[in-house]
Design an enzyme around this catalytic site. Sequence first.
Site, mmCIF file in Angstrom:
data_model
loop_
_atom_site.group_PDB
_atom_site.id
_atom_site.type_symbol
_atom_site.label_atom_id
_atom_site.label_comp_id
_atom_site.label_asym_id
_atom_site.label_seq_id
_atom_site.Cartn_x
_atom_site.Cartn_y
_atom_site.Cartn_z
ATOM 1 C CB SER A 86 -0.760 3.756 4.639
ATOM 2 O OG SER A 86 -1.209 3.038 3.517
ATOM 3 C CB CYS B 23 -1.619 7.220 -0.648
ATOM 4 S SG CYS B 23 -2.153 6.051 0.618
ATOM 5 C CG ASP C 161 0.467 2.852 0.284
ATOM 6 O OD1 ASP C 161 0.302 1.625 0.167
ATOM 7 O OD2 ASP C 161 0.454 3.440 1.383
ATOM 8 C CD1 TRP D 161 -7.725 0.920 0.689
ATOM 9 C CD2 TRP D 161 -5.658 1.775 0.919
ATOM 10 N NE1 TRP D 161 -7.818 2.059 1.433
ATOM 11 C CE2 TRP D 161 -6.584 2.605 1.591
ATOM 12 C CE3 TRP D 161 -4.316 2.116 0.924
ATOM 13 C CZ2 TRP D 161 -6.194 3.777 2.267
ATOM 14 C CZ3 TRP D 161 -3.946 3.260 1.588
ATOM 15 C CH2 TRP D 161 -4.867 4.091 2.250
#
Length: 690
Positions: free
Chosen positions: A450, A643, A688, A690
């Site tokens: 990011s 995030c 966002d 992961w």
Amino acid sequence: AELDTLDIIVLGAILLGTLAYFTKGTYWGVTKDPYANVFANANGAKAGKSRNIVEKMEESGKNCVIFYGSQTGTAEDYASRLAKEGKSRFGLETMVADLEEYDFENLDTFPNDKVAMFILATYGEGEPTDNAVDFYEFVTGEDTAFSESNEPALGNLNYVAFGLGNNTYEHYNSMVRNVDKAFTKFGAHRIGEAGEGDDGAGTMEEDFLAWKEPMWSALADKMGLQEREAVYEPVFGIVDRDNLSAESPEVYLGEPNKMHLEGTAKGPFNAHNPYIAPIVESRELFSVKDRNCLHVEVDISASNLSYQTGDHIAIWPTNAGDEVDRFLDILGLKEKRHNVISVKALEPTAKVPFPTPTTYDAIVRYHMEICAPVSRQFVSTLAAFAPNEEAKAEMVKLGSDKDYFHEKTIPQLFNIAGLLAQVSNGEKWTSIPFSAVIEGLNKLQPRYYSISSSSLVQPKKISITAVVENQMVPGREEPFRGVATNYLLALKQKQNGDPNPEAFGKTYELLGPRNKYDGIHVPVHVRHSNFKLPSDPSKPVIMIGPGTGVAPFRGFVQERAKQAQNGAPVGKTLLFFGCRKPEEDFMYEKEWEEYKEALGDKFELVTAFSRQTKKKVYVQHRLQEYGKEVNELLSQKGFFYVCGDAANMAREVNAVLAKIISTERGVTEAKGEDIVKSMRSSNQYQEDVW
Ligand code: FAD
């Protein structure tokens, strides 16, 4: 028999090559390298690519196509594995196809004695992978129209479906689910279950293996296939190029494509063509010895790359030299590492995953995911090539016993070289055909980060905030090390003339192929994302970013500070950040103060430290405390962003927000959850993770 085929092809190649040489290439527009041309023709490159799958299968005599929608290479790998298995076990004439390379208007003319398989990964927030966007839009679109007016439109289509997803995301496996639904609606016939693999639970590979057996039985029934004893047949032919050396200009030493080889690399830079970007700054963000977090800035001003705040940058890593050595060594390829080879697909629909002619060293260093977790299916394949009976028996056992396999590979975080060395006690595995290695390992994948800078503040410089993956493993001398982050660490150490760079880090080939990365460069491309600030800066924003999850928010806050300096009215900017201890891993601690100066009381940083006190405090706890204010900001059409860690944090934050809404607005918890859901669909809540 396989050898015969290979021999014929090699002979043929030499013959045609010689002919090309004598005719000076007039017939085929030959380049300096006679082989290259023969290979290109054999690969069908000459004919101009047809986007018509029905025609393509007819021409190449195929009766089974395996389409993949892949972002990180796993779906593509599964597709190749199905293709191989379909051929070796059932005698199917299989081909693998990238969804991006075909049109689907004529799917209604797909013959009903053939089968189409769809291996579909879901990316991010229920999105198709980049290569599946057009397919997905066509198949699930509201006014999808096929070429003929069959009723039902896809009544002839026999298909198989498997999805790759992550249950920590809300739209779990939505690609395969929606495509399956659309196909059913059009009257297509699914064979077997629509399988779903779950990366969130860490069971992707096992889900795939468990799904495919009943699928094969159902397919065999449907198509009247007889299972036969599978013998290994190579997909690729390896041709020694004794006339070339690693110094020959036409030999790829890690260059990703022809432009890079010829030194004429130009844009567009994308997932097939990286930009070799100068690193202009790199530094450490943590103040502890045993953990590293890097801040790296790359300069894109000499490229035509651009980015927007909130986008992702992909780093194309190189494998560490230590790992490359270990890998080549256990396969007995160390002496031959710089020999030049060409790799050719032995059947026209297979694709060589890297450019050739090249060397073993370059393939392993730049193109193969040699450090990843080992696939159980690959272990089964390799059993046949074990150096002794004992090793073979162990490989068969590992390949067929799921629990035993996990017990032997997971705690050690073995990669393939580590496992092979352990199984054979160090004896070399010299009988493995190199084709099996190419087939069995994934392509080395770029890693996404990011972007942690604002494009308003620095449009030509992209910053990355990455924590270095290093884990101690019980019973292992060396820690487990992540591929890309240790490569970045090595680049940072070189750039800063670090007096004590880690020995492991020193083994990276930091100069790149033919020293093309000298002066500290790293190959990158940019991926645009939907993770975006509201276009109106006066809207409040609430950001939850513990650890490296703070990366895009550094960009967000940087941007709003700049907007404030430019005189724009900036709304409340509330950031929740978490780490272990303020004196260890409080990233950008000083910088936040600068932004505070620009933004005044519009900016508030709320911290959560998990190891400072006895009680662990996480961002979701602090969010709960701020419930009243958060609810108010949301009522003013504020945006909410999360995030970082997808597995736990993002899910808990979602739950806490639903509770806050329920408490503050006096509605039931179920209603609170519904409100969060609708915030997600209207992009007021963005992730966002992961
Ligand atoms: P890898 O070598 O890829 O290993 C990663 C993990 O895989 C290991 O920790 C381990 O759990 C597992 N693994 C690998 N090999 C084995 C093995 N042999 N056996 C068992 N397990 C194994 N990261 C950041 O630091 N900052 C960011 O801003 C950031 N943004 C991201 C944005 C997006 C959209 C995505 C998808 C990811 C982001 N990431 C970010 C994560 C990043 O892409 C990388 O995954 C991460 O840096 C690790 O990469 P690596 O190559 O060092 O590790």
